[in-house]
Write an enzyme that holds these catalytic residues in place. Structure first.
Site, PDB file in Angstrom:
ATOM      1  N   GLU A  52       1.678  -0.466  -4.955  1.00  0.00           N
ATOM      2  CA  GLU A  52       0.750   0.610  -5.286  1.00  0.00           C
ATOM      3  C   GLU A  52       1.596   1.866  -5.447  1.00  0.00           C
ATOM      4  O   GLU A  52       1.912   2.557  -4.482  1.00  0.00           O
ATOM      5  CB  GLU A  52      -0.289   0.810  -4.166  1.00  0.00           C
ATOM      6  CG  GLU A  52      -1.400   1.738  -4.628  1.00  0.00           C
ATOM      7  CD  GLU A  52      -2.084   2.527  -3.520  1.00  0.00           C
ATOM      8  OE1 GLU A  52      -3.122   3.134  -3.804  1.00  0.00           O
ATOM      9  OE2 GLU A  52      -1.578   2.560  -2.383  1.00  0.00           O
ATOM     10  N   ASP A 102       0.828  -1.203   0.000  1.00  0.00           N
ATOM     11  CA  ASP A 102       0.000   0.000   0.000  1.00  0.00           C
ATOM     12  C   ASP A 102       0.869   1.261   0.000  1.00  0.00           C
ATOM     13  O   ASP A 102       1.897   1.309   0.680  1.00  0.00           O
ATOM     14  CB  ASP A 102      -0.876  -0.009   1.266  1.00  0.00           C
ATOM     15  CG  ASP A 102      -1.887   1.119   1.286  1.00  0.00           C
ATOM     16  OD1 ASP A 102      -2.874   1.029   0.532  1.00  0.00           O
ATOM     17  OD2 ASP A 102      -1.683   2.085   2.035  1.00  0.00           O
TER      18      ASP A 102
HETATM   19  C1  NOJ Z   1      -4.405   3.086  -0.780  1.00  0.00           C
HETATM   20  C2  NOJ Z   1      -5.559   2.169  -0.540  1.00  0.00           C
HETATM   21  O1  NOJ Z   1      -5.889   1.517  -1.742  1.00  0.00           O
HETATM   22  C3  NOJ Z   1      -6.687   3.019  -0.010  1.00  0.00           C
HETATM   23  O2  NOJ Z   1      -7.895   2.319   0.059  1.00  0.00           O
HETATM   24  C4  NOJ Z   1      -6.273   3.562   1.335  1.00  0.00           C
HETATM   25  O3  NOJ Z   1      -7.261   4.453   1.802  1.00  0.00           O
HETATM   26  C5  NOJ Z   1      -4.935   4.310   1.263  1.00  0.00           C
HETATM   27  N1  NOJ Z   1      -3.951   3.632   0.475  1.00  0.00           N
HETATM   28  C6  NOJ Z   1      -4.355   4.507   2.643  1.00  0.00           C
HETATM   29  O4  NOJ Z   1      -3.909   3.289   3.164  1.00  0.00           O
END
Ligand code: NOJ
Length: 541
Positions: A260, A210
């Site tokens: 991500e 993440d």
């Molecule tokens: C990316 C995640 O996909 C999202 O859902 C989340 O709110 C943020 N990162 C913070 O962790």
């Protein structure tokens, strides 16, 4: 058990896998309490087998107050009791694996929940304590420290600092309940390496990282200056050392990463995919791209080029739990995805959006690399309008109520048209309300309809696995596809294995290029055998 996996033959399964994202809370409710859970997932594994996916990515399933849907982790080694237990997770991982489906878990290294033991200890220990060094605590500016320590803006909007009663402020790039960790502290690195091992030991084949480009901050936490390099908290060079050490751990287990990484600069993006770093990263340029042939072609070419430079496979993603559902986005005047442009009441033509989403599904699944599907995408679910008093997403609240937030793509899935709550499994009302017509999208109804979105995805994924045209020709390396000459508004390419994919985004119907068989089309051809607007065909050559 593992020997029965078709993909076990190769350690490279992730290079062309179809990976299904499960947002556990909304997938299927096994105990009827209104919240999805692991029992629900286990009961629906046959759906995933029939769909034909190679792996499941679970959004965070750990102990969490769910201030941000589980991206506020209180304990990585405990499954949230609302979802089940660690023993059930282990059972699920093993059961899926027996069915040929691997498991990817989500790790959220940038921040933890404010209920995490470390943060609670830091609050209790007070200013100047070693416990606070695990986070970013600072005194404020202004005469009395009443102003935040710097001028950064939260990823969710607003000030990313919260002041405590003892006068100190702590940094949270997301919601107040998500304090950022201090990655300069060795204990933070050590703990995450341990968490990776913990899940790899339990048979997990991969980890989604993440907010992968946000972990490291400039230690001085300076004000943001537009254009100044490096950025104080995004894409800092120190990150690569962290991912190199993670890669060494993953290699011990033969596991893989998907990052991500939201970065517009393709050269900077590709650095995360060097051979000793992350295996893959999500393709957000493609995800956000409008339904326009020229823009899509540029995004595809850019993707292939940036990945070729480091020998990594591309990923193709149309939606996830953070963005507007595809059939809705493609049914709007502005088909690009932009967090900042979301608003209530945007006019939407769902029939148009669905036609385009079907065409986009075949386009994206024909491209070389791995493909991600988000739960409900295979059912063609639209973005739901959530009544304002039922919205839970912090993005909505932090926008001052102007952003509808992300709950509209997180509504509990419809499984059976005739059952209460469209067969989600709940006897109590689901945690988010389902729209009145939700049962018309139910999986059982679509299963029986050869023209449904579900039937399209099943057939596409079956062909993607079995059709020789999708095979990667030996020695073809990065050059796995070649554009074919085509009319304006048309995307036509051939894979080195022989598959031809033609997507017509133009207004006029077009002749299909030479072929021996039509494998699949996203919609009917016209009376003269031509490909109409917003339709994609897969052809055998
Ligand atoms: C990316 C995640 O996909 C999202 O859902 C989340 O709110 C943020 N990162 C913070 O962790």
């Amino acid at each position: 058990m593992a020997a029965s996996l078709p993909s076990e033959a190769t350690a490279n399964w992730w290079r062309d896998a179809a990976i299904y994202q499960i947002y556990v809370r909304s997938f299927a409710d096994g105990d009827g309490d209104g919240t999805g859970d692991l029992a629900g997932v286990r009961a629906k594994l046959p759906h995933l087998v029939e769909l034909g996916v190679d792996a499941i990515w679970f959004t965070p399933w750990y102990l969490s107050p769910l201030a941000d849907g589980g991206y506020d982790v209180a304990d990585y080694r405990t499954i949230d009791p609302a979802f089940g237990s660690l023993a059930e997770a282990e059972k699920l991982i093993a059961q899926a694996r027996e069915l040929g489906i691997r498991t990817i878990v989500d790790v959220v290294p940038n921040h933890v929940s404010d209920q995490h033991a470390w943060f609670r200890a830091a609050l209790a220990a007070g200013p100047g304590s070693p416990e606070r060094e695990l986070f970013h605590f600072r005194t404020g500016r202004g005469t009395d420290g009443e102003l935040p320590p710097n001028d950064w803006v939260s990823e969710f909007g607003g000030v990313p600092w919260t002041r405590l009663e003892d006068g100190e402020w702590y940094l949270h790039l997301f919601a107040t309940q998500q304090p950022d960790l201090n990655w300069a502290h060795p204990a933070v690195r050590h703990e995450h390496e341990d968490v990776l091992r913990f899940w790899f030991e339990r048979g997990v084949s991969g980890v989604r990282i993440d907010s992968a480009a946000l972990l490291v901050k400039d230690p001085a936490l300076p004000d943001f200056v537009k254009g100044r390099d490096p950025h104080p908290f995004t894409d800092r060079d120190e990150l690569h050392d962290i991912y190199r050490s993670w890669r060494a751990i993953a290699d011990e287990y033969g596991a893989v990463f998907v990052g991500e990484v939201w970065l517009p600069d393709s050269e900077r993006f590709a650095r995360y995919l060097r051979p000793d770093e992350l295996h893959t990263a999500f393709n957000f340029n493609f995800l956000a791209c409008p339904w326009a042939a020229g823009r899509l072609r540029t995004a595809i070419d850019g993707t292939i080029a940036e990945h070729a430079s480091v020998g990594a496979p591309a990923t193709w993603v149309l939606c996830n739990h953070d963005v507007t559902r595809t059939v809705t986005r493609y049914g709007r005047e502005d088909t690009e995805f932009d967090f900042g442009a979301k608003s209530f009441g945007t006019p939407t033509d769902l029939a148009l959006g669905t036609r385009r989403a079907r065409a986009a599904a075949l386009l994206s699944l024909a491209l070389p690399g791995a493909a991600y599907l988000y739960q409900g995408e295979e059912l063609g679910l639209p973005e739901a309008d959530i009544p304002r008093d039922r919205i839970q997403d912090p993005m909505h609240f932090r926008s001052g109520g102007t952003d509808p937030g992300r709950d509209g793509c997180r509504v509990p899935l419809p499984w059976s048209a005739q059952a209460p709550y469209a067969g989600f499994g709940s006897t109590a009302e689901p945690w988010l309300p389902q729209p009145a017509d939700w049962s018309s999208y139910a999986a059982d109804r679509q299963s029986a309809d050869p023209q449904s979105m579900l039937s399209l995805y099943r057939e596409a994924l079956r062909l993607r696995r079995t059709e020789p045209g999708f095979r990667v020709a030996a020695g073809s390396g990065a050059q796995q596809m070649t554009w074919l000459p085509s009319a304006p508004g048309v995307l036509a390419f051939t894979r080195t294995g022989g598959l031809i994919c033609v997507a017509n985004l133009g207004a006029e119907p077009v002749e299909l290029p030479g072929h021996t068989d039509i494998l699949l089309t996203s919609g009917p051809l016209d009376g003269e055998g031509r490909l109409p607007q917003d339709t994609t065909a897969w052809l055998r050559n």
